[in-house]
Motif scaffolding. Structure first.
Motif, PDB file in Angstrom:
ATOM      1  N   ASN A  85       3.226  13.196   1.112  1.00 18.35           N
ATOM      2  CA  ASN A  85       2.344  13.762   1.774  1.00 18.35           C
ATOM      3  C   ASN A  85       2.695  14.531   3.252  1.00 18.35           C
ATOM      4  O   ASN A  85       2.003  14.363   3.997  1.00 18.35           O
ATOM      5  N   GLN A 110       1.383  18.262   7.359  1.00 12.96           N
ATOM      6  CA  GLN A 110       1.964  17.353   8.543  1.00 12.96           C
ATOM      7  C   GLN A 110       2.927  18.460   9.367  1.00 12.96           C
ATOM      8  O   GLN A 110       3.458  19.457   8.967  1.00 12.96           O
ATOM      9  N   GLY A 151       0.561   4.161  -3.052  1.00 15.74           N
ATOM     10  CA  GLY A 151       0.054   5.463  -2.700  1.00 15.74           C
ATOM     11  C   GLY A 151       1.332   6.377  -3.350  1.00 15.74           C
ATOM     12  O   GLY A 151       0.930   7.454  -3.758  1.00 15.74           O
ATOM     13  N   GLN A 174       0.928   6.509  -7.133  1.00 16.72           N
ATOM     14  CA  GLN A 174      -0.208   7.110  -7.518  1.00 16.72           C
ATOM     15  C   GLN A 174       0.047   8.676  -7.489  1.00 16.72           C
ATOM     16  O   GLN A 174      -0.265   9.287  -8.668  1.00 16.72           O
ATOM     17  N   ARG A 175       0.905   9.307  -6.602  1.00 13.34           N
ATOM     18  CA  ARG A 175       1.203  10.606  -6.541  1.00 13.34           C
ATOM     19  C   ARG A 175       2.454  10.608  -7.654  1.00 13.34           C
ATOM     20  O   ARG A 175       2.250  12.058  -8.244  1.00 13.34           O
ATOM     21  N   TYR A 231       0.095   5.937   2.391  1.00 11.76           N
ATOM     22  CA  TYR A 231      -0.656   4.956   1.881  1.00 11.76           C
ATOM     23  C   TYR A 231      -1.720   5.731   1.075  1.00 11.76           C
ATOM     24  O   TYR A 231      -2.420   5.823  -0.090  1.00 11.76           O
ATOM     25  N   TRP A 232      -2.024   7.249   1.500  1.00 12.10           N
ATOM     26  CA  TRP A 232      -3.086   8.030   1.327  1.00 12.10           C
ATOM     27  C   TRP A 232      -2.973   8.146  -0.446  1.00 12.10           C
ATOM     28  O   TRP A 232      -2.030   8.540  -0.928  1.00 12.10           O
ATOM     29  N   LEU A 233      -4.320   8.051  -1.003  1.00 11.49           N
ATOM     30  CA  LEU A 233      -4.191   8.297  -2.533  1.00 11.49           C
ATOM     31  C   LEU A 233      -4.798   9.834  -2.631  1.00 11.49           C
ATOM     32  O   LEU A 233      -5.602  10.374  -1.907  1.00 11.49           O
ATOM     33  N   ARG A 234      -4.532  10.324  -3.859  1.00  8.65           N
ATOM     34  CA  ARG A 234      -5.120  11.731  -4.085  1.00  8.65           C
ATOM     35  C   ARG A 234      -6.177  11.630  -5.020  1.00  8.65           C
ATOM     36  O   ARG A 234      -6.027  10.943  -6.215  1.00  8.65           O
ATOM     37  N   GLN A 243       2.398   4.790   7.523  1.00  8.29           N
ATOM     38  CA  GLN A 243       0.989   4.632   6.990  1.00  8.29           C
ATOM     39  C   GLN A 243       0.472   5.853   6.227  1.00  8.29           C
ATOM     40  O   GLN A 243      -0.477   5.661   5.353  1.00  8.29           O
ATOM     41  N   ARG A 244       0.767   6.974   6.617  1.00  6.92           N
ATOM     42  CA  ARG A 244       0.481   8.021   5.924  1.00  6.92           C
ATOM     43  C   ARG A 244       0.605   7.998   4.377  1.00  6.92           C
ATOM     44  O   ARG A 244      -0.058   8.759   3.638  1.00  6.92           O
ATOM     45  N   ARG A 276       0.861  -1.177  -0.132  1.00 15.62           N
ATOM     46  CA  ARG A 276      -0.006  -0.008  -0.125  1.00 15.62           C
ATOM     47  C   ARG A 276       0.873   1.004  -0.006  1.00 15.62           C
ATOM     48  O   ARG A 276       0.677   2.198  -0.753  1.00 15.62           O
TER      49      ARG A 276
END
Length: 475
Positions: free
Chosen positions: A405, A409, A348, A351-352, A471-474, A468-469, A344
Motif C-alpha cells: 500500500n 504514501q 490485508g 488479500q493483495r 490492514y487496508w483491503l482493495r 496499520q495501513r 489484520r
C-alpha cells in the motif's frame, strides 16, 4: 494479547490397533503450520516406557545403529563440544563406540573398523584419503594432521541422528541424581524429502559393510531404508499403530522413492486386507507387503512451483487436507500505546497477494507467529516477508509497492523504494536490493530497496500508523 498456539488443522485422535490405515497429506503455503501438524501427530505415536537404569541409555542409543551411524553420532557429539577434528583413537575410546563393540562382542581390530568406515564414506574429491571402495554417500574427510571431520553437506542426512543424540542427552539430564529415567518408545519415523532422496534411503539399497579384519574385507549388503525399518517394527508389534511422517513430500520424485510400494500403501492393499498385495523388492528380491498398522502422514508446500508436480497416482492414494493461513492465531502488539493487529496485517497483505500473485503466493501465519514487539515485526518484514514477496513478484517495484500500500504514501512512509532514487530523497541502495551491487554501485536501473528508515527502525516506521495501513483491503 491473544494466546499463541497453533490450531489443529485436522483433529488428531489417538490411533487404535484395529482402525483402517490412514494416508494423509497436509498441503498449503509456506508458514501455514504443516510441519507443526506432523509434530503433533508424532506425540500420538509415542509411549512412555518403564524407567530404566542410566547405564542402559548408551546401549539403547547405539543398539539399532550401524557402525557408520555410530561413527557419525560420535563426530556429531564431539562437534557439539566444539571439537570438530577427531582422530581415530578418540573415536575408539568414545563411550558410544565402546558400547557398540560390547554389543557385537568385538574386542579386536577396532581401529581398523573405524578406518574402514571413515575411508569408505570419505569425500570423492578428498586430497588426503585414498580409497578404492567408496560408498555413494560421503560423510567424512581428513585433514593433513590425520584428524577427521564431518562434511558440511552431510548435515541434511544426519537429522535423525542429531535428534537421537539430543534425546539421549535429555534423558541423561533427566536421570541425573537417580538411577532411573523415564523413556519413550517412538512408534514413528520422520524424514524430509529432497531432490536427491531416493528409493535406497526410503525402501532399501546396497551399502558397504566392514568385515572383522578392516577395510580389506569390505563387503556390500542390502540394507533397509527408513520405511522398511518402520514396517518391520510394525509387523512385529501388530497391537500398536506406527506412523511414517514425511516432510515436503513433493520435493522428491515420489514415484522413484516409493518404487513398487506405490500400490502397496493403499489401505485396502495392506497385508491382511481384502485386496492385499505382495511384491518382490528391487534389491533383495524378498516378498513384502505394507502392514495394516502403518499410517502415513506428509506435508506438501503448494507454493514451490520449481518442483515437479505430485504424481496424480499419489493423489488417489492420499487424502489431501488444506492448511490455510490462520491470522486469527496472531497477537496484537503495542506501538507507543497504539494497537497493531498482526492478524489484520497478514489478512490485508494476503488479500493483495491473492489479487496479484495468486492464492498459492500467500504468506502463512508462521511468518508473524512469534512477534511480540515492534522490533521483531520490523525484523520479520526486512528479513523474511519482503524478500519472500520480492522473489514471488520477480522484484517488480510497482507490484511490491502495491502489496505494501505504498503508491499514495509520502516517500518517507513507503516500505519499498526504487533501487535508484533522486538525491533529494537521500535514499541509498542497500544490501537488500533486488539487484547485484558491485563497488557500491547498483548495476541496474530497475529493482527495489527497502526504505532505510525501516532498516533503522526510525521515522514513520517507529509509529503504528504505517503498519496499520497494511490492514487496508482493495475492492
Amino acid at each position: 494479547m491473544r494466546p499463541l498456539s497453533h490450531k489443529q488443522i485436522y483433529p488428531i485422535q489417538s490411533p487404535t490397533a484395529n482402525q483402517a490405515a490412514v494416508n494423509v497429506i497436509y498441503s498449503g503455503v509456506a508458514g501455514s503450520g504443516k510441519t507443526y501438524q506432523l509434530l503433533q501427530i508424532a506425540k500420538h505415536y509415542s509411549d512412555s516406557l518403564p524407567a530404566i537404569n542410566q547405564d542402559s541409555l548408551v546401549a539403547q542409543l547405539v543398539s539399532p545403529l550401524s557402525w557408520r551411524e555410530v561413527v557419525c553420532l560420535i563426530l556429531l557429539d564431539m562437534q557439539s563440544e566444539e571439537q570438530d577434528l577427531v582422530k581415530v583413537p578418540q573415536i575408539v575410546a568414545h563411550e558410544f563406540f565402546v558400547a557398540k563393540a560390547a554389543q557385537n562382542a568385538r574386542a579386536k581390530n577396532l581401529n581398523n573398523t573405524v578406518w574402514s568406515v571413515l575411508q569408505t564414506h570419505s569425500a570423492a574429491d578428498s586430497k588426503t584419503v585414498v580409497c578404492d571402495n567408496r560408498a555413494s554417500q560421503a560423510y567424512f574427510d581428513k585433514d593433513d594432521s590425520g584428524a577427521w571431520y564431518l562434511l558440511a553437506d552431510s548435515s541434511s542426512v544426519l537429522v535423525d541422528l542429531q535428534q537421537q543424540l539430543a534425546d539421549f542427552y535429555q534423558a541423561r539430564c533427566d536421570s541425573q541424581g537417580s538411577d532411573t529415567s523415564p523413556m519413550f518408545n517412538e512408534r514413528y519415523s520422520m524424514v524430509s524429502f529432497h531432490q536427491a532422496y531416493g528409493y535406497e534411503e526410503f525402501v532399501e539399497g546396497i551399502s558397504p559393510v566392514m568385515g572383522a579384519h578392516g577395510a580389506s574385507q569390505v563387503s556390500y549388503e542390502v540394507q533397509d531404508g527408513a520405511f522398511l525399518q518402520l514396517c518391520q517394527r510394525a509387523a512385529n508389534d501388530p497391537e500398536q499403530r506406527y506412523a511414517m511422517l514425511i516432510d515436503e513430500i513433493n520435493r522428491a520424485n515420489v514415484a522413484r522413492v516409493l518404487g513398487e510400494l506405490l500400490s502397496l500403501i493403499e489401505p485396502d492393499k495392506r497385508a491382511g486386507q481384502t485386496n492385499a498385495m505382495t511384491v518382490k523388492l528391487a534389491y533383495s528380491g524378498r516378498a513384502f507387503s505394507v502392514p495394516a498398522n502403518v499410517d502415513i502422514y506428509a506435508t506438501m508446500n503448494t507454493q514451490d512451483h520449481s518442483l515437479a508436480p505430485l504424481d496424480m497416482a499419489l493423489r488417489r492414494r492420499f487424502r489431501f487436507i488444506d492448511c490455510p493461513p490462520q491470522p486469527e492465531l496472531l497477537a496484537t502488539i503495542r506501538v507507543d500505546g497504539e494497537a497493531v493487529d498482526l492478524g489484520r496485517l497478514l489478512t490485508g497483505l494476503n488479500q493483495r497477494i491473492i489479487q496479484t500473485l495468486g492464492i498459492e503466493a500467500q504468506l502463512g501465519h508462521a511468518f508473524l507467529f512469534n512477534i511480540k514487539d515492534l522490533s521483531q515485526l520490523q525484523t520479520a518484514l526486512i528479513e523474511q516477508i519482503i524478500p519472500q514477496l520480492a522473489q514471488a513478484s520477480g522484484g517488480q517495484l510497482g507490484l511490491l509497492q502495491y502489496l505494501f500500500n505504498d503508491e499514495l504514501q509520502p516517500f518517507a512512509a513507503q516500505f519499498i523504494h526504487a533501487a535508484h532514487t533522486d538525491d533529494q530523497h537521500s535514499a541509498e541502495p542497500s544490501l537488500f536490493s533486488a539487484n547485484p551491487v558491485f563497488g557500491g554501485q547498483n548495476i541496474s536501473v530497475s529493482g527495489y530497496v527497502i526504505n532505510s528508515d525501516l532498516l533503522a527502525g526510525k521515522g514513520e516506521f517507529a509509529k503504528a500508523a504505517v503498519y496499520q495501513r497494511l490492514y487496508w483491503l482493495r475492492a
